[in-house]
Design a protein around this motif. Structure first.
Motif, PDB file in Angstrom:
ATOM      1  N   ASP A 177       0.837  -1.227   0.000  1.00  0.00           N
ATOM      2  CA  ASP A 177       0.000   0.000   0.000  1.00  0.00           C
ATOM      3  C   ASP A 177       0.861   1.263   0.000  1.00  0.00           C
ATOM      4  N   TYR A 178       2.103   1.123  -0.491  1.00  0.00           N
ATOM      5  CA  TYR A 178       2.936   2.324  -0.614  1.00  0.00           C
ATOM      6  C   TYR A 178       2.497   3.118  -1.842  1.00  0.00           C
ATOM      7  N   ASN A 179       2.869   4.367  -1.878  1.00  0.00           N
ATOM      8  CA  ASN A 179       2.501   5.216  -3.015  1.00  0.00           C
ATOM      9  C   ASN A 179       3.486   5.008  -4.166  1.00  0.00           C
ATOM     10  N   THR A 180       3.418   3.775  -4.741  1.00  0.00           N
ATOM     11  CA  THR A 180       4.339   3.395  -5.839  1.00  0.00           C
ATOM     12  C   THR A 180       3.486   2.640  -6.885  1.00  0.00           C
ATOM     13  N   PRO A 181       4.032   2.397  -8.068  1.00  0.00           N
ATOM     14  CA  PRO A 181       3.213   1.787  -9.143  1.00  0.00           C
ATOM     15  C   PRO A 181       2.527   0.483  -8.739  1.00  0.00           C
ATOM     16  N   ASP A 182       3.211  -0.363  -7.934  1.00  0.00           N
ATOM     17  CA  ASP A 182       2.571  -1.634  -7.573  1.00  0.00           C
ATOM     18  C   ASP A 182       2.382  -1.757  -6.051  1.00  0.00           C
ATOM     19  N   GLY A 183       2.575  -0.646  -5.349  1.00  0.00           N
ATOM     20  CA  GLY A 183       2.322  -0.651  -3.904  1.00  0.00           C
ATOM     21  C   GLY A 183       3.491  -1.113  -3.056  1.00  0.00           C
ATOM     22  N   SER A 184       4.559  -1.671  -3.716  1.00  0.00           N
ATOM     23  CA  SER A 184       5.712  -2.121  -2.907  1.00  0.00           C
ATOM     24  C   SER A 184       6.816  -1.056  -2.961  1.00  0.00           C
ATOM     25  N   CYS A 185       7.762  -1.146  -2.046  1.00  0.00           N
ATOM     26  CA  CYS A 185       8.810  -0.114  -1.924  1.00  0.00           C
ATOM     27  C   CYS A 185       9.691  -0.047  -3.173  1.00  0.00           C
ATOM     28  N   ILE A 186      10.289   1.134  -3.376  1.00  0.00           N
ATOM     29  CA  ILE A 186      11.226   1.318  -4.484  1.00  0.00           C
ATOM     30  C   ILE A 186      12.637   1.443  -3.921  1.00  0.00           C
ATOM     31  N   ARG A 187      13.570   0.711  -4.559  1.00  0.00           N
ATOM     32  CA  ARG A 187      14.976   0.754  -4.163  1.00  0.00           C
ATOM     33  C   ARG A 187      15.865   0.822  -5.399  1.00  0.00           C
ATOM     34  N   ASP A 188      17.156   1.028  -5.180  1.00  0.00           N
ATOM     35  CA  ASP A 188      18.136   1.083  -6.279  1.00  0.00           C
ATOM     36  C   ASP A 188      19.100  -0.089  -6.057  1.00  0.00           C
ATOM     37  N   PHE A 189      18.879  -1.171  -6.810  1.00  0.00           N
ATOM     38  CA  PHE A 189      19.652  -2.404  -6.611  1.00  0.00           C
ATOM     39  C   PHE A 189      20.885  -2.371  -7.511  1.00  0.00           C
ATOM     40  N   ILE A 190      22.060  -2.339  -6.902  1.00  0.00           N
ATOM     41  CA  ILE A 190      23.308  -2.189  -7.657  1.00  0.00           C
ATOM     42  C   ILE A 190      24.135  -3.463  -7.557  1.00  0.00           C
ATOM     43  N   HIS A 191      24.658  -3.926  -8.707  1.00  0.00           N
ATOM     44  CA  HIS A 191      25.467  -5.147  -8.741  1.00  0.00           C
ATOM     45  C   HIS A 191      26.735  -4.928  -7.915  1.00  0.00           C
ATOM     46  N   VAL A 192      27.058  -5.894  -7.093  1.00  0.00           N
ATOM     47  CA  VAL A 192      28.200  -5.752  -6.169  1.00  0.00           C
ATOM     48  C   VAL A 192      29.521  -5.573  -6.936  1.00  0.00           C
ATOM     49  N   VAL A 193      29.623  -6.090  -8.151  1.00  0.00           N
ATOM     50  CA  VAL A 193      30.870  -5.911  -8.923  1.00  0.00           C
ATOM     51  C   VAL A 193      30.995  -4.456  -9.406  1.00  0.00           C
ATOM     52  N   ASP A 194      29.876  -3.869  -9.810  1.00  0.00           N
ATOM     53  CA  ASP A 194      29.895  -2.418 -10.141  1.00  0.00           C
ATOM     54  C   ASP A 194      30.318  -1.611  -8.917  1.00  0.00           C
ATOM     55  N   LEU A 195      29.744  -2.001  -7.785  1.00  0.00           N
ATOM     56  CA  LEU A 195      30.051  -1.301  -6.531  1.00  0.00           C
ATOM     57  C   LEU A 195      31.542  -1.424  -6.215  1.00  0.00           C
ATOM     58  N   ALA A 196      32.069  -2.620  -6.370  1.00  0.00           N
ATOM     59  CA  ALA A 196      33.485  -2.886  -6.062  1.00  0.00           C
ATOM     60  C   ALA A 196      34.397  -2.024  -6.929  1.00  0.00           C
ATOM     61  N   GLN A 197      34.054  -1.911  -8.199  1.00  0.00           N
ATOM     62  CA  GLN A 197      34.904  -1.144  -9.120  1.00  0.00           C
ATOM     63  C   GLN A 197      34.931   0.348  -8.768  1.00  0.00           C
ATOM     64  N   ALA A 198      33.865   0.828  -8.178  1.00  0.00           N
ATOM     65  CA  ALA A 198      33.827   2.239  -7.753  1.00  0.00           C
ATOM     66  C   ALA A 198      34.902   2.516  -6.708  1.00  0.00           C
ATOM     67  N   HIS A 199      35.246   1.518  -5.896  1.00  0.00           N
ATOM     68  CA  HIS A 199      36.265   1.706  -4.857  1.00  0.00           C
ATOM     69  C   HIS A 199      37.651   1.875  -5.473  1.00  0.00           C
ATOM     70  N   VAL A 200      37.897   1.189  -6.579  1.00  0.00           N
ATOM     71  CA  VAL A 200      39.188   1.338  -7.267  1.00  0.00           C
ATOM     72  C   VAL A 200      39.283   2.751  -7.850  1.00  0.00           C
ATOM     73  N   MET A 201      38.185   3.206  -8.461  1.00  0.00           N
ATOM     74  CA  MET A 201      38.191   4.573  -9.027  1.00  0.00           C
ATOM     75  C   MET A 201      38.392   5.608  -7.910  1.00  0.00           C
ATOM     76  N   ALA A 202      37.750   5.362  -6.772  1.00  0.00           N
ATOM     77  CA  ALA A 202      37.879   6.308  -5.648  1.00  0.00           C
ATOM     78  C   ALA A 202      39.320   6.343  -5.147  1.00  0.00           C
ATOM     79  N   ALA A 203      39.950   5.169  -5.040  1.00  0.00           N
ATOM     80  CA  ALA A 203      41.340   5.112  -4.555  1.00  0.00           C
ATOM     81  C   ALA A 203      42.275   5.804  -5.545  1.00  0.00           C
ATOM     82  N   GLU A 204      41.954   5.698  -6.830  1.00  0.00           N
ATOM     83  CA  GLU A 204      42.806   6.325  -7.849  1.00  0.00           C
ATOM     84  C   GLU A 204      42.648   7.845  -7.876  1.00  0.00           C
ATOM     85  N   LYS A 205      41.448   8.324  -7.560  1.00  0.00           N
ATOM     86  CA  LYS A 205      41.154   9.755  -7.729  1.00  0.00           C
ATOM     87  C   LYS A 205      41.167  10.536  -6.409  1.00  0.00           C
TER      88      LYS A 205
END
Ligand code: WQD
Length: 341
Positions: free
Chosen positions: A224-252
């Protein structure tokens, strides 16, 4: 071969082990530490198989200053990525002191030891939970921190406050906080992945454990949430994409506008809980037993990332789809079942 030597705390955990793969494959020397309070050697073994290297690992607690001092003195670390923290929303409500002691005690002890040994690059594993329910649903880093929904979320907000104050006091210290949205999936090799302790709190491991028969039924909290199908909305990110962001952060990290920057790590797409469940059923063909139930206490209705800052300043964006996340999560669950001790 990079001249940087990276310490990953919580190294036996889900995000850290996937991050270690990316650093090693980019030619970095890494050292991992973990106290095994919420993990075991499973992911370290998988990490060694994927990278075909012997991992430099030391068992210890980030609240143990002597352990950290000896490590920094011996290992000549140049940069620290701090993953080690308790992360269960439910457990933090039941045991708040455990969370304040561990999550705050770890970061303050680590920063003290780093100062002693002049280690001045620090990347912090933060979370979108610091925003609470943002006013602007596709949230950017300028959004104010609302009241945290749990002691776990409060510790992430407080850790970022600690980092704000120490970087004001010490211009030499360079900090990047990475605010994860919802990490999901596993390394495509199926040699490392998420290893929930006991009954999973998070959605995707509960889905895969239900699909493999470890759980009777998946409960989808809220219709009964105010969303298209009533369930919550989240941003699901692949853990490998997430991992690669740490390398970019360490480099920059030494090229940032200030010595304390935060970045949202998400796909930028919002997906509902029921959309994810249906996608899983569609791609795996598994007849998933699930029911829709009332809302779960403490859940926010909808949030997903505006990832523009990470793209601009880190040169990072996600590459992997929700479908790939779910396929890899399922493959990992099947690997766990096939290799059950
Ligand atoms: C997502 C959605 C649930 C389980 C938290 C932390 C975040 C990060 C990830 C550590 C919600 C629904 C869940 C289930 C369900 N922490 N759900 N049935 O709460 O968005 O984020 O975990 O890494 O910092 O805040 O993640 O996966 O628990 O829930 O319907 O069995 O899935 O109600 O709407 P959450 P989650």
């Amino acid at each position: 071969m990079s001249t940087k030597k990276i310490l990953l705390t919580g190294g036996a955990g889900y995000i850290a082990s996937h991050t270690a793969v990316e650093f090693i494959q980019q030619g970095y020397e890494v050292v991992l530490i973990d106290d095994f309070s919420k993990s075991d050697r499973t992911l370290l073994n998988g990490l060694e198989k994927i990278t075909n290297t012997k991992i430099r690992f030391f068992e210890g607690d980030c609240r143990d200053e002597k352990f950290l001092d000896e490590l920094f003195d011996r290992e000549k670390i140049t940069s620290v990525i701090h993953f080690a923290a308790y992360k269960s929303v439910n457990e933090s409500v039941r045991e708040p002191l455990l969370y304040y002691d561990n999550n705050l005690g770890s970061i303050t002890t680590l920063l003290k030891s780093m100062k002693k040994f002049d280690v001045h690059e620090f990347i912090f594993s933060s979370s979108c939970t610091v925003y609470g329910q943002p006013d602007v649903i596709q949230v950017d880093e300028s959004a104010p921190f609302k009241k945290a929904e749990s002691p776990y979320g409060a510790t992430k907000q407080m850790c970022e406050r600690v980092l704000e104050d120490v970087t004001l006091a010490n211009k030499n210290l360079k900090v990047i906080s990475l605010r994860y949205f919802n990490p999901v999936g596993a390394h495509p090799s199926a040699l490392i992945g998420e290893v929930p302790l006991g009954v999973p709190n998070n959605l995707v491991p509960y889905v895969t454990q239900t699909a493999i028969g470890l759980r009777q039924k998946l409960t989808a909290f809220g219709s009964d949430y105010n969303t298209p199908d009533g369930s919550c909305i989240r941003d699901f990110i692949h853990v490998v994409d997430l991992a690669q962001a740490h390398v970019m952060a360490a480099e920059k990290i030494s090229q940032m506008p200030t010595n304390n920057e935060a970045f949202n790590l998400g796909t930028g797409d919002g997906v509902t809980v029921l959309e994810l469940v249906r996608k899983f059923i569609e791609i795996t063909g598994v007849k998933l037993n699930f029911e829709v139930a009332p809302r779960r206490e403490g859940d926010i209705e909808k949030v997903y990332a505006n990832p523009a800052k990470a793209k601009k300043l880190l040169g990072w964006q996600t590459k992997l789809s929700l479908e790939e996340s779910l396929r890899d999560a399922w493959r990992w669950e099947q690997h766990l079942a096939a290799n059950k001790k």
